[in-house]
Design an enzyme around this catalytic site. Structure first.
Site, PDB file in Angstrom:
ATOM      1  N   LYS A  81       0.820  -1.176   0.015  1.00  0.00           N
ATOM      2  CA  LYS A  81       0.156  -0.156   0.065  1.00  0.00           C
ATOM      3  C   LYS A  81       1.042   1.156   0.052  1.00  0.00           C
ATOM      4  O   LYS A  81       1.878   1.338   0.622  1.00  0.00           O
ATOM      5  CB  LYS A  81      -0.857   0.093   1.334  1.00  0.00           C
ATOM      6  CG  LYS A  81      -1.791   1.129   1.215  1.00  0.00           C
ATOM      7  CD  LYS A  81      -2.771   1.103   2.682  1.00  0.00           C
ATOM      8  CE  LYS A  81      -3.880   2.178   2.719  1.00  0.00           C
ATOM      9  NZ  LYS A  81      -4.405   2.092   3.812  1.00  0.00           N
ATOM     10  N   SER A 156      -9.135   1.778   3.297  1.00  0.00           N
ATOM     11  CA  SER A 156      -8.632   2.903   2.479  1.00  0.00           C
ATOM     12  C   SER A 156      -7.419   1.741   1.629  1.00  0.00           C
ATOM     13  O   SER A 156      -6.797   2.176   0.711  1.00  0.00           O
ATOM     14  CB  SER A 156      -7.707   3.737   2.939  1.00  0.00           C
ATOM     15  OG  SER A 156      -6.745   3.183   4.088  1.00  0.00           O
ATOM     16  N   SER A 180      -9.122  -0.462   7.631  1.00  0.00           N
ATOM     17  CA  SER A 180      -8.813  -0.209   6.267  1.00  0.00           C
ATOM     18  C   SER A 180      -8.070  -1.373   5.771  1.00  0.00           C
ATOM     19  O   SER A 180      -7.866  -1.281   4.481  1.00  0.00           O
ATOM     20  CB  SER A 180      -7.889   1.007   6.195  1.00  0.00           C
ATOM     21  OG  SER A 180      -8.491   2.304   6.194  1.00  0.00           O
TER      22      SER A 180
END
Length: 469
Positions: A81, A156, A180
Site C-alpha cells: 500500500k 483505504s 482499512s
C-alpha cells in the site's frame, strides 16, 4: 494443480517452485503481464517496478534451484500500500501535496518480506492519507472492485484488496486505522487481519498514531499466516512493538481448539444493516457450531454511540495536523472530504480529546472482560455490500447518505484487539460479504485459525476479469 500462476496462492506457488513445476520468473512475468492488461480496468496499482521485480525473481529462482529458499514466500509477488514506505519508491500517500522523491528505507513489514524472499513489485492505491473507507484520490483517481467494476473495493487499502482479488500478486500489505484492511478484504472476498497493536511493527509512525496497524491481505488464511510469520517480527524503529515470540501462525491452522465459546453480535447499535449481510453473517455464525463451537447471541458490552464518538475525535483530531504540515495556499489540492475532516478536527477542545481517551480506556476494559468470558466474537465486517465506486458513502434506507455503514471495525482499533475478516459468501448481486472474527489481546493466531477453519469449509471462487490493453 493451478495452471494460471496469477490465480495460485502464495503457498501453492512455493510448492510449485519446490517441485520445479513453476519458477518465480514465470510467475512474475505472468503477474506483470496481467497488471498491464488490467491497469485501466481496476486501477489498483499506482507504481510497478518491473525491472527490479524481474531481477529479484531471477535471484529467487536460483535459490529454489539450489534448494535454498529463504522461506515459503521466496519468489512470491507482493504489493505494498502506498502509505507504507518502500525503498527507492515515493511515499505518495495518495496526495498531490507530498514529496515524490524516492525514500531511503523500507518500512519494517517490507524489509521482513524482502528478507523472506518475497518480490516487492508494486505499490497499491489508497485514499489520500488513508482517511476514508473507499479508494479514490486526487493523485490516482478511482480504484474499482474486480467482482463488479462499478463498485468500490472499499478502503483505504482498496488497491491492495482489488489487486489480490484480481490476481495481481496473491498477497498484499495494507494498513488499518479504523478498518482499512478489513473493509477492503471484506468487499473483495479476502482474508485480512488487523493484529494486536504492536504485533506487526511499523515505521514511520502513522499520523493517526496507535489507531493504525500494518497487516496482511490474502486469498487464503494460510497465506496470511505465512505473511505473519515474516512480518510479525520486532523492529527497533517501532517504539510500541511487542516483544518477539516464537509463534508459527501456520501450525494447526485448519483445526480449532475444542469447545470454543463464541459470542455473536449482529449489531453494535442503532445503525442500518443490509438484510443480505445480516442473513449471511447469521448463517456463518451458526456454521461455527458445526465446527464444534458453542455460539451465543450477545450484546456488545459498551455504548455504540460513545465508542463511535471517541473514535471520530481520535481520527479527526489527528487529521487536522495536515493543515499545519502543508501551507494553506495548497489546501485546495486535498481530497475535499479529507480537507473537511481535517477542519472538523480543529473544532475539538482539549477536554474533548481527554474525554475520548477516557472512553477509549473504558471501552478496552469492557472488551477485555468480554473476552475473558468468550474466546471469540463474530460480527459482520461491514454493514453494507460494496457500493458505487467514486462515492464516499452508500445510501441509507431513507435514501440519504449512510454515515454508519462501517460500525464494527473501528472499536478494535481503539481497543487494540486482534480482528480479522473472512468471506462468508456472495450476495445475490455476486458481491462478497465478510464475517469479522475478534478475540482477546495476543490471540492473533487463534483469530487466524478460526478464519482458516471457516474458509476451508466454505471456499470462494474468484472472478475472471475481462482484460484491457
Amino acid at each position: 494443480m493451478t495452471t494460471d500462476l496469477t490465480q495460485a496462492s502464495a503457498a501453492q506457488l512455493g510448492r510449485l517452485y519446490r517441485k520445479g513445476k513453476a519458477s518465480p520468473v514465470e510467475t512474475m512475468k505472468a503477474v506483470l503481464a496481467r497488471a498491464d492488461r488490467l491497469a485501466t480496468t481496476i486501477n489498483a496499482l499506482c507504481h510497478v517496478d518491473k525491472k527490479a521485480a524481474l531481477a529479484a525473481a531471477r535471484t529467487s529462482e536460483k535459490r529454489w534451484k539450489n534448494g535454498e529458499p529463504l522461506s515459503p514466500l521466496d519468489g512470491v509477488p507482493v504489493s505494498i500500500k502506498e502509505l507504507v514506505r518502500v525503498k527507492s519508491w515515493p511515499a505518495s500517500m495518495g496526495s498531490k501535496l507530498t514529496d515524490k522523491s524516492p525514500v531511503d528505507a523500507d518500512a519494517p513489514a517490507v524489509a521482513r518480506l524482502r528478507e523472506a524472499g518475497a518480490i516487492v513489485f508494486a505499490q497499491s492505491t489508497s485514499s489520500e492519507y488513508g482517511h476514508k473507507g473507499v479508494t479514490d484520490s486526487p493523485l490516482h483517481g478511482i480504484t474499482r472492485n474486480p467482482w463488479n467494476t462499478g463498485m468500490t473495493p472499499g478502503g483505504s487499502s482498496g488497491g491492495a484488496g482489488a489487486a489480490v482479488a484480481a490476481g495481481l500478486g496473491p498477497i498484499a500489505i495494507g494498513t488499518d486505522g479504523g478498518g482499512s484492511v478489513r473493509i477492503p478484504a471484506s468487499f473483495n472476498g479476502l482474508i485480512g487481519l488487523k493484529a494486536t497493536f504492536g504485533r506487526v511493527p511499523a515505521w514511520p509512525p502513522s499520523m493517526t498514531g496507535d489507531l493504525s496497524n500494518t497487516g496482511p491481505m490474502a486469498r487464503t488464511a494460510l497465506d496470511a499466516a505465512l505473511m505473519m510469520n515474516a512480518i510479525a517480527r520486532p523492529d527497533p524503529r517501532d517504539g510500541y512493538a511487542l516483544p518477539p515470540d516464537d509463534t508459527d501462525y501456520t501450525k494447526k491452522l485448519t483445526t480449532l481448539p475444542k469447545k470454543l465459546k463464541i459470542g455473536f453480535a449482529l449489531r453494535f447499535g442503532d445503525h442500518p444493516l443490509d438484510i443480505e449481510v445480516a442473513a449471511m453473517v447469521t448463517k456463518a455464525a451458526r456454521d461455527f457450531e458445526a465446527l464444534g463451537c458453542t455460539v451465543e447471541e450477545v450484546e456488545p458490552p459498551f455504548s455504540f454511540g460513545e465508542a463511535s464518538r471517541a473514535f471520530v475525535i481520535h481520527w479527526l483530531s489527528a487529521l487536522q495536523r495536515l493543515l499545519q504540515v502543508f501551507p494553506e495556499e495548497r489546501h485546495g489540492e486535498f481530497d475535499p472530504s479529507l480537507l473537511a475532516g481535517a477542519k472538523a478536527g480543529l473544532r475539538y477542545s482539549l477536554q474533548d480529546v481527554v474525554n475520548a481517551q477516557v472512553t477509549r480506556r473504558d471501552l478496552t476494559l469492557a472488551w477485555n472482560l468480554f473476552f475473558a468470558k468468550y474466546d471469540l466474537l463474530l460480527t459482520p465486517t461491514v454493514a453494507v455490500q460494496p457500493f458505487d465506486a467514486g462515492t464516499n458513502l452508500p445510501p441509507g434506507p431513507d435514501g440519504k447518505p449512510n454515515f454508519m455503514w462501517s460500525p464494527y471495525t473501528p472499536q478494535f482499533n481503539l481497543t487494540r484487539h486482534p480482528a480479522a475478516t473472512v468471506p462468508c459468501g456472495l450476495s445475490r448481486l455476486g458481491l462478497p460479504v465478510g464475517l469479522q472474527i475478534a478475540s482477546a489481546h495476543y490471540n492473533d493466531a487463534l483469530v487466524l485459525r478460526a478464519a482458516a477453519a471457516y474458509a476451508d469449509a466454505h471456499p470462494l471462487s474468484f472472478p475472471v476479469l475481462p482484460e484491457t490493453k
